[in-house]
Design an enzyme around this catalytic site. Structure first.
Site, PDB file in Angstrom:
ATOM      1  N   TYR A  55       0.942  -1.215   0.077  1.00  0.00           N
ATOM      2  CA  TYR A  55       0.030   0.069  -0.117  1.00  0.00           C
ATOM      3  C   TYR A  55       0.896   1.198  -0.004  1.00  0.00           C
ATOM      4  CZ  TYR A  55      -3.578  -3.289   1.597  1.00  0.00           C
ATOM      5  OH  TYR A  55      -4.512  -4.435   1.572  1.00  0.00           O
ATOM      6  N   HIS A 111       0.233 -11.738   1.227  1.00  0.00           N
ATOM      7  CA  HIS A 111      -0.620 -10.979   0.712  1.00  0.00           C
ATOM      8  C   HIS A 111      -1.321 -11.593  -0.204  1.00  0.00           C
ATOM      9  CE1 HIS A 111      -1.551  -6.274  -0.035  1.00  0.00           C
ATOM     10  NE2 HIS A 111      -2.825  -7.173  -0.197  1.00  0.00           N
TER      11      HIS A 111
HETATM   12  P1  NAP Z   1     -14.046  -0.815   1.507  1.00  0.00           P
HETATM   13  O1  NAP Z   1     -13.599  -0.638   3.057  1.00  0.00           O
HETATM   14  O2  NAP Z   1     -15.017  -1.973   1.252  1.00  0.00           O
HETATM   15  O3  NAP Z   1     -14.630   0.517   0.843  1.00  0.00           O
HETATM   16  C1  NAP Z   1     -13.926   1.548   0.811  1.00  0.00           C
HETATM   17  C2  NAP Z   1     -14.367   2.692   0.251  1.00  0.00           C
HETATM   18  O4  NAP Z   1     -15.686   2.767   0.980  1.00  0.00           O
HETATM   19  C3  NAP Z   1     -13.793   4.021  -0.016  1.00  0.00           C
HETATM   20  O5  NAP Z   1     -14.194   4.592  -1.207  1.00  0.00           O
HETATM   21  C4  NAP Z   1     -14.520   4.812   1.144  1.00  0.00           C
HETATM   22  O6  NAP Z   1     -14.437   6.259   1.029  1.00  0.00           O
HETATM   23  C5  NAP Z   1     -15.770   4.388   1.292  1.00  0.00           C
HETATM   24  N1  NAP Z   1     -16.730   4.441   2.551  1.00  0.00           N
HETATM   25  C6  NAP Z   1     -16.190   4.008   3.829  1.00  0.00           C
HETATM   26  N2  NAP Z   1     -16.935   4.165   4.802  1.00  0.00           N
HETATM   27  C7  NAP Z   1     -18.144   4.748   4.138  1.00  0.00           C
HETATM   28  C8  NAP Z   1     -19.287   5.339   4.750  1.00  0.00           C
HETATM   29  N3  NAP Z   1     -19.685   5.178   5.921  1.00  0.00           N
HETATM   30  N4  NAP Z   1     -20.232   5.718   3.856  1.00  0.00           N
HETATM   31  C9  NAP Z   1     -20.144   5.728   2.393  1.00  0.00           C
HETATM   32  N5  NAP Z   1     -18.887   5.298   1.846  1.00  0.00           N
HETATM   33  C10 NAP Z   1     -17.947   4.886   2.890  1.00  0.00           C
HETATM   34  O7  NAP Z   1     -12.837  -1.277   0.659  1.00  0.00           O
HETATM   35  P2  NAP Z   1     -11.338  -1.613   0.705  1.00  0.00           P
HETATM   36  O8  NAP Z   1     -10.531  -0.446   0.675  1.00  0.00           O
HETATM   37  O9  NAP Z   1     -11.253  -2.278  -0.980  1.00  0.00           O
HETATM   38  O10 NAP Z   1     -11.260  -2.988   1.890  1.00  0.00           O
HETATM   39  C11 NAP Z   1     -11.028  -2.515   3.141  1.00  0.00           C
HETATM   40  C12 NAP Z   1      -9.796  -2.971   3.547  1.00  0.00           C
HETATM   41  O11 NAP Z   1      -9.366  -4.158   3.084  1.00  0.00           O
HETATM   42  C13 NAP Z   1      -8.548  -2.359   2.670  1.00  0.00           C
HETATM   43  O12 NAP Z   1      -8.442  -0.926   2.846  1.00  0.00           O
HETATM   44  C14 NAP Z   1      -7.429  -2.983   3.118  1.00  0.00           C
HETATM   45  O13 NAP Z   1      -6.740  -2.529   4.389  1.00  0.00           O
HETATM   46  C15 NAP Z   1      -7.897  -4.361   3.029  1.00  0.00           C
HETATM   47  N6  NAP Z   1      -7.801  -5.147   1.590  1.00  0.00           N
HETATM   48  C16 NAP Z   1      -7.145  -6.134   1.673  1.00  0.00           C
HETATM   49  C17 NAP Z   1      -7.041  -6.870   0.408  1.00  0.00           C
HETATM   50  C18 NAP Z   1      -6.101  -8.094   0.371  1.00  0.00           C
HETATM   51  O14 NAP Z   1      -5.687  -8.358  -0.776  1.00  0.00           O
HETATM   52  N7  NAP Z   1      -5.676  -8.643   1.404  1.00  0.00           N
HETATM   53  C19 NAP Z   1      -7.356  -6.504  -0.712  1.00  0.00           C
HETATM   54  C20 NAP Z   1      -8.227  -5.314  -0.448  1.00  0.00           C
HETATM   55  C21 NAP Z   1      -8.437  -4.669   0.568  1.00  0.00           C
HETATM   56  P3  NAP Z   1     -13.405   7.236   1.701  1.00  0.00           P
HETATM   57  O15 NAP Z   1     -12.246   6.592   2.111  1.00  0.00           O
HETATM   58  O16 NAP Z   1     -13.284   8.360   0.580  1.00  0.00           O
HETATM   59  O17 NAP Z   1     -14.255   7.981   2.807  1.00  0.00           O
END
Ligand code: NAP
Length: 298
Positions: A55, A111
């Site tokens: 990241y 990962h």
């Molecule tokens: P997510 O948490 O499902 O969604 C994040 C998105 O939702 C962002 O655009 C955020 O916007 C928005 N958001 C957050 N809270 C909100 C709310 N209350 N109302 C409206 N919109 C909201 O997506 P993700 O980042 O893909 O997944 C979460 C975490 O999982 C990652 O950050 C990472 O740490 C981990 N991850 C791991 C892998 C892996 O391969 N192991 C892959 C993907 C993700 P803003 O930030 O602009 O507020």
């Protein structure tokens, strides 16, 4: 019936360690935003931060942790070994610890099950795969720099391959996978539970520009409960026994995503969310030099 207190709850891993049920995700959180986001989250009460070498923000995540004033030992930190670092596990963990400014992480994940050649990211090493990487990861807890080890993006096929490998000793404590009602993977969640592997749900809100944000069933449940669709998605994940790591760099959303205590979804609401017909996957494997998803874990 006692009301759920999700933000204070932990799940116990097969090592006995307790992972906080709700964490802050940081993928795509820009370095100039994530420091503040981590601070806001920890001051709100979050005690679990999810990051990764890939990241490019571990340094700022570490700064946010320090800014928060919350003692290190109260915080669960997860980071991940990047694919082109599979032959350099020692270097990978040392780099993450240095960037984060800590002397241990609570959870270190592989990962992806892809041992990508750093000289050419389209190539997989011919003489090394995730089983070799796991052999090296297994050595880390003894050093104290890593409390628990786990995997991410592992389906049943690759987990079976790992368990059958010659050097396999330690069952992963966690498998971190994409999970939301449009990618619920019940077979894989059940398989992990059966093997004693805790599951963390990533992209639990459906990620950036989530198609779920427009889902009518989700909206009607949220409206009925006086909660946001995102809060409903998080409680859906928690009620399945998975930890959730919603990402946000917006203070009001970080706070709202942690307002999950004292209410729950009824069996009927869970059933409705479990039956959404649409499917989408945020993180596929087309960008990797090997296939890692085989479509049999859904
Ligand atoms: P997510 O948490 O499902 O969604 C994040 C998105 O939702 C962002 O655009 C955020 O916007 C928005 N958001 C957050 N809270 C909100 C709310 N209350 N109302 C409206 N919109 C909201 O997506 P993700 O980042 O893909 O997944 C979460 C975490 O999982 C990652 O950050 C990472 O740490 C981990 N991850 C791991 C892998 C892996 O391969 N192991 C892959 C993907 C993700 P803003 O930030 O602009 O507020």
């Amino acid at each position: 019936m006692a009301q759920n207190q999700w933000t204070k709850q932990t799940f116990t891993l097969n090592t006995g360690a307790k992972i906080p049920a709700v964490g802050l995700g940081t993928w795509q959180s820009q370095p100039n935003q994530v420091r503040e986001a981590v601070k806001v989250a920890l001051q709100k009460g979050y005690r679990h931060i999810d990051t990764a070498l890939a990241y490019g923000n571990e340094h700022e995540v570490g700064q946010g942790i320090k800014d928060s004033g919350v003692p290190r030992e109260e915080i669960w930190i997860t980071t991940k070994l990047d694919n082109p670092w599979h032959k350099r596990v020692e270097e990978g963990i040392n780099s993450s610890l240095k960037s984060l400014g800590v002397d241990y992480v609570d959870l270190y994940l592989m990962h992806w099950p892809s041992s990508t050649d750093p000289e050419d990211l389209k190539k997989h090493y011919p003489d090394w795969d995730f089983r070799d990487t796991w052999r090296e990861l297994q050595k880390l807890p003894a050093s104290g720099r890593v409390k628990n080890i786990g995997v991410s993006n592992f389906g049943i096929k690759n987990l079976e391959k790992l368990f059958a490998s010659e050097d396999f000793k330690t069952t992963p404590a966690v498998n971190q996978i994409e999970l939301h009602p449009n990618q619920p993977s019940p077979k894989l969640v059940d398989y992990c539970k059966e093997k004693g592997i805790h599951v963390t749900a990533y992209s639990c809100l459906g990620s950036t520009d989530s198609p779920l944000a427009k889902d009518k069933t989700l909206h009607s449940i949220a409206e009925k409960k006086g909660k946001s669709p995102q809060q409903v998605l998080l409680v859906w994940g928690l009620q399945r026994g998975t930890s959730v790591i919603p990402k946000s760099v917006t203070a009001s959303r970080i706070e709202a995503n942690f307002e999950l205590d004292g209410w729950s979804l009824t069996d009927e609401e869970v059933k409705q969310l479990n039956s959404l017909p649409d499917r989408f996957k945020v993180c596929g494997d087309a960008w990797l030099p090997v296939k890692v998803f085989f479509g049999d874990d859904e």
